[in-house]
Design a protein around this motif. Structure first.
Motif, mmCIF file in Angstrom:
data_model
loop_
_atom_site.group_PDB
_atom_site.id
_atom_site.type_symbol
_atom_site.label_atom_id
_atom_site.label_comp_id
_atom_site.label_asym_id
_atom_site.label_seq_id
_atom_site.Cartn_x
_atom_site.Cartn_y
_atom_site.Cartn_z
ATOM 1 N N PRO A 268 0.791 -1.161 -0.218
ATOM 2 C CA PRO A 268 0.134 0.021 0.013
ATOM 3 C C PRO A 268 0.746 1.201 -0.007
ATOM 4 C CG PRO A 268 0.004 -1.198 2.147
ATOM 5 C CD PRO A 268 0.754 -1.955 1.162
ATOM 6 N N LEU A 269 0.273 2.239 -0.763
ATOM 7 C CA LEU A 269 1.057 3.631 -0.863
ATOM 8 C C LEU A 269 0.975 4.223 0.453
ATOM 9 C CD1 LEU A 269 2.590 5.655 -2.430
ATOM 10 C CD2 LEU A 269 0.495 6.724 -3.002
ATOM 11 N N LEU A 270 2.293 4.551 1.309
ATOM 12 C CA LEU A 270 2.158 5.274 2.303
ATOM 13 C C LEU A 270 2.981 6.613 1.895
ATOM 14 C CD1 LEU A 270 3.615 2.688 4.958
ATOM 15 C CD2 LEU A 270 1.449 3.368 4.668
ATOM 16 N N ARG A 271 2.187 7.864 2.191
ATOM 17 C CA ARG A 271 2.646 9.080 1.856
ATOM 18 C C ARG A 271 3.581 9.851 3.032
ATOM 19 N NH1 ARG A 271 0.381 10.506 -2.798
ATOM 20 N NH2 ARG A 271 -1.610 9.428 -3.549
ATOM 21 N N LEU A 272 4.490 10.364 2.604
ATOM 22 C CA LEU A 272 5.621 11.062 3.527
ATOM 23 C C LEU A 272 4.783 12.412 3.823
ATOM 24 C CD1 LEU A 272 8.883 10.136 2.562
ATOM 25 C CD2 LEU A 272 7.360 9.116 4.173
ATOM 26 N N SER A 273 4.778 12.918 5.150
ATOM 27 C CA SER A 273 4.119 14.312 5.131
ATOM 28 C C SER A 273 4.858 14.744 6.525
ATOM 29 C CB SER A 273 2.651 14.370 5.264
ATOM 30 O OG SER A 273 1.998 13.700 6.062
ATOM 31 N N PRO A 274 4.977 15.917 6.721
ATOM 32 C CA PRO A 274 5.316 16.424 8.138
ATOM 33 C C PRO A 274 4.104 15.858 9.353
ATOM 34 C CG PRO A 274 5.419 18.200 6.740
ATOM 35 C CD PRO A 274 4.682 17.240 5.699
ATOM 36 N N GLN A 275 4.682 15.328 10.376
ATOM 37 C CA GLN A 275 3.895 14.941 11.579
ATOM 38 C C GLN A 275 3.969 15.708 12.757
ATOM 39 O OE1 GLN A 275 5.097 10.844 11.751
ATOM 40 N NE2 GLN A 275 4.831 10.487 9.324
ATOM 41 N N VAL A 276 2.995 15.707 13.534
ATOM 42 C CA VAL A 276 3.003 16.392 14.909
ATOM 43 C C VAL A 276 3.912 15.232 15.617
ATOM 44 C CG1 VAL A 276 1.723 17.222 16.885
ATOM 45 C CG2 VAL A 276 1.038 17.535 14.593
ATOM 46 N N ARG A 277 5.110 15.532 16.638
ATOM 47 C CA ARG A 277 5.625 14.450 17.115
ATOM 48 C C ARG A 277 6.008 15.284 18.649
ATOM 49 N NH1 ARG A 277 8.317 15.594 12.507
ATOM 50 N NH2 ARG A 277 9.803 17.066 13.780
ATOM 51 N N SER A 278 5.835 14.261 19.635
ATOM 52 C CA SER A 278 6.196 14.799 20.811
ATOM 53 C C SER A 278 7.804 14.449 21.006
ATOM 54 C CB SER A 278 5.387 13.942 21.905
ATOM 55 O OG SER A 278 5.922 12.734 21.889
ATOM 56 N N ALA A 279 8.351 15.202 21.870
ATOM 57 C CA ALA A 279 9.637 15.294 22.361
ATOM 58 C C ALA A 279 9.905 13.882 22.797
ATOM 59 C CB ALA A 279 10.237 16.214 23.385
ATOM 60 N N GLY A 280 9.082 13.228 23.511
ATOM 61 C CA GLY A 280 9.332 11.952 24.308
ATOM 62 C C GLY A 280 9.691 11.027 23.097
ATOM 63 N N LEU A 281 8.672 10.896 22.123
ATOM 64 C CA LEU A 281 8.639 9.939 21.072
ATOM 65 C C LEU A 281 9.954 10.116 20.192
ATOM 66 C CD1 LEU A 281 4.934 9.784 20.099
ATOM 67 C CD2 LEU A 281 6.401 7.895 21.135
ATOM 68 N N GLU A 282 10.254 11.447 20.020
ATOM 69 C CA GLU A 282 11.281 11.834 19.161
ATOM 70 C C GLU A 282 12.688 11.299 19.676
ATOM 71 O OE1 GLU A 282 13.639 15.852 17.803
ATOM 72 O OE2 GLU A 282 11.457 15.891 17.748
ATOM 73 N N ASN A 283 12.868 11.434 21.004
ATOM 74 C CA ASN A 283 13.925 11.009 21.781
ATOM 75 C C ASN A 283 14.092 9.476 21.551
ATOM 76 O OD1 ASN A 283 14.712 13.560 22.275
ATOM 77 N ND2 ASN A 283 13.599 13.511 24.420
ATOM 78 N N ASP A 284 13.074 8.560 21.437
ATOM 79 C CA ASP A 284 13.042 7.263 21.213
ATOM 80 C C ASP A 284 13.508 6.854 19.734
ATOM 81 O OD1 ASP A 284 12.219 6.950 23.886
ATOM 82 O OD2 ASP A 284 10.135 6.954 23.520
ATOM 83 N N ALA A 285 13.361 7.494 18.800
ATOM 84 C CA ALA A 285 13.739 7.214 17.440
ATOM 85 C C ALA A 285 14.990 6.908 17.428
ATOM 86 C CB ALA A 285 13.405 8.311 16.604
ATOM 87 N N ILE A 286 15.469 6.027 16.460
ATOM 88 C CA ILE A 286 16.958 5.656 16.332
ATOM 89 C C ILE A 286 17.386 6.870 15.740
ATOM 90 C CG2 ILE A 286 16.238 3.183 16.420
ATOM 91 C CD1 ILE A 286 16.612 3.340 13.174
ATOM 92 N N GLU A 287 18.704 6.798 15.666
ATOM 93 C CA GLU A 287 19.704 7.892 15.078
ATOM 94 C C GLU A 287 20.381 7.371 13.746
ATOM 95 O OE1 GLU A 287 21.140 9.979 19.068
ATOM 96 O OE2 GLU A 287 22.210 8.247 18.602
ATOM 97 N N SER A 288 20.754 8.645 13.113
ATOM 98 C CA SER A 288 21.464 8.196 11.951
ATOM 99 C C SER A 288 22.877 7.472 12.114
ATOM 100 C CB SER A 288 21.892 9.170 11.216
ATOM 101 O OG SER A 288 20.533 10.130 10.834
ATOM 102 N N ILE A 289 23.460 8.236 12.913
ATOM 103 C CA ILE A 289 24.986 7.656 13.381
ATOM 104 C C ILE A 289 25.115 8.041 14.821
ATOM 105 C CG2 ILE A 289 25.981 7.841 11.223
ATOM 106 C CD1 ILE A 289 27.045 10.556 12.068
ATOM 107 N N PRO A 290 25.776 7.193 15.644
ATOM 108 C CA PRO A 290 25.989 7.226 17.067
ATOM 109 C C PRO A 290 26.200 8.698 17.409
ATOM 110 C CG PRO A 290 27.082 5.644 16.309
ATOM 111 C CD PRO A 290 26.673 6.223 15.136
ATOM 112 N N ALA A 291 25.319 9.602 18.046
ATOM 113 C CA ALA A 291 25.415 11.044 18.393
ATOM 114 C C ALA A 291 26.583 11.137 19.130
ATOM 115 C CB ALA A 291 24.046 11.626 19.019
#
Length: 365
Positions: free
Chosen positions: A109-132
């Motif tokens: 199924p097509l999943l469209r990319l668009s800006p999303q409302v994010r909480s700081a807590g959830l953002e902090n749980d996201a994986i990183e590109s490279i080890p910060a």
């Protein structure tokens, strides 16, 4: 620490989803590995580079594989531990959808990319590109000082009770234009960075000594501003220069080839050692004016030597022998994470040999 060949960017999280519309991989350099798994469950500690490297021969090229444009690269999306990345071998795509769960034609199924409302807590749980943690100090502390950049910077002109060296809580007096800033980092001009090819001094690397905060700006009849030392990592003193504290570092690193061909040389190895390995930081003699930007990936090569030809003909009057120029040997990659005008910082990734000053760093072929 994990091998970077199995590590990706926050800016790319739903990038994996973008594969749904990107189509099968066309470019040979972005081919899937012959032994690529059918799926990968994201775990804490993964990075987007890791995940991409699980499936692709060259993990840095995922934006090309997923057909991302510059706007999509700049628009952060997130991916979290527990999600599963699937490799649909029939379509040659990566997806967060299990193959066969699409529209009946084998298409996810097509999943469209668009800006999303994010909480700081959830953002902090996201994986990183490279080890910060690896590059954090190089984002906020070491500073490349280009021609006369510090000459007009505010400077520590005096200290309370004429103290020679200052520490946290001490009061000091600064002369120069603050331009509205109230929080500053303090630097001391340091080592000259010389171009390995021309030997010209391209810049100086300033030594970070701490931070200071404005207490009271100068008033008519007073020549200096009053500051206090907020923190220090080494002794601070008269003559040291102030630079406004930078905004929080942006870590939306999406690897990509430079916008135009770059042929650089490793100029210095941070911390002064003669050889460097994976996860260490180096400077190269190219910057924004040469087409480098944050996220650019360069391939590392040992410069091909010129050696005598053991069976070559002797030269004029039988003196000397002909020589053979050996090819440059590619042995790893360099991820550019901080860029100045003529100099850049790069993180060494997945190398098979030590990095040396003078090594070649150029656009992927």
């Amino acid at each position: 620490m994990k091998n970077f060949s199995t590590v990706v960017t926050r800016a790319a999280a739903a990038v994996l989803v973008a594969c749904v519309v990107a189509g099968p991989v066309q470019a040979a350099e972005c081919a899937f590995k012959p032994n690529a798994p059918d799926q990968h469950r994201v775990v804490k500690g993964d990075t987007l580079w890791d995940i991409s490297g699980t499936f692709l021969e060259h993990p840095w090229c995922w934006p090309q594989v997923w057909g991302m444009n510059r706007d999509e690269i700049r628009n952060p999306h997130w991916i979290y531990p527990g999600q599963i990345v699937y490799f649909d071998r029939k379509t040659g795509r990566l997806s967060l959808n299990k193959p066969g769960t699409g529209d009946g034609r084998g298409e996810p199924p097509l999943l469209r990319l668009s800006p999303q409302v994010r909480s700081a807590g959830l953002e902090n749980d996201a994986i990183e590109s490279i080890p910060a943690g690896v590059i954090e100090p190089y984002l906020t502390q070491p500073l490349i000082i280009e021609k006369n950049q510090l000459a007009s910077a505010p400077r520590i002109a005096a200290s309370e009770e004429n103290r020679v060296y200052l520490g946290a809580g001490d009061r000091l007096y600064v002369r120069g234009e603050l331009n509205g800033a109230t929080s500053f980092q303090v630097f001391r001009p340091g080592v000259a960075l010389r171009d390995p090819q021309t030997r010209a001094v391209l810049a100086h690397e300033a030594t970070y000594v701490g931070t200071v905060s404005l207490v009271k700006a100068a008033v008519p009849g007073v020549d200096v501003h009053t500051f206090t030392v907020s923190s220090s990592v080494s002794e601070m003193g008269v003559g040291d220069r102030l630079v406004p504290a930078p905004p929080p570092a942006v870590r939306n690193y999406v690897p990509h080839a430079p916008q135009r061909p770059v042929d650089a040389r490793v100029m210095s190895i941070y911390s002064g050692v003669t050889h460097a390995g994976q996860s260490q930081v180096v400077t190269v003699n190219r910057g924004s004016i040469d087409g480098l930007d944050v996220g650019a990936v360069l391939q590392l090569y040992h410069f091909g030597k010129t050696v005598p030809d053991p069976e070559g003909r002797k030269g004029f009057l039988g003196i000397g022998r002909s020589t053979i120029k050996l090819p440059d040997e590619q042995y790893g990659s360099l991820f550019i994470f901080r860029v100045f005008g003529r100099v850049s910082y790069g993180l060494i990734m997945q190398v098979t040999a030590p990095v040396e000053v003078g090594d070649v760093a150029k656009s992927p072929e």
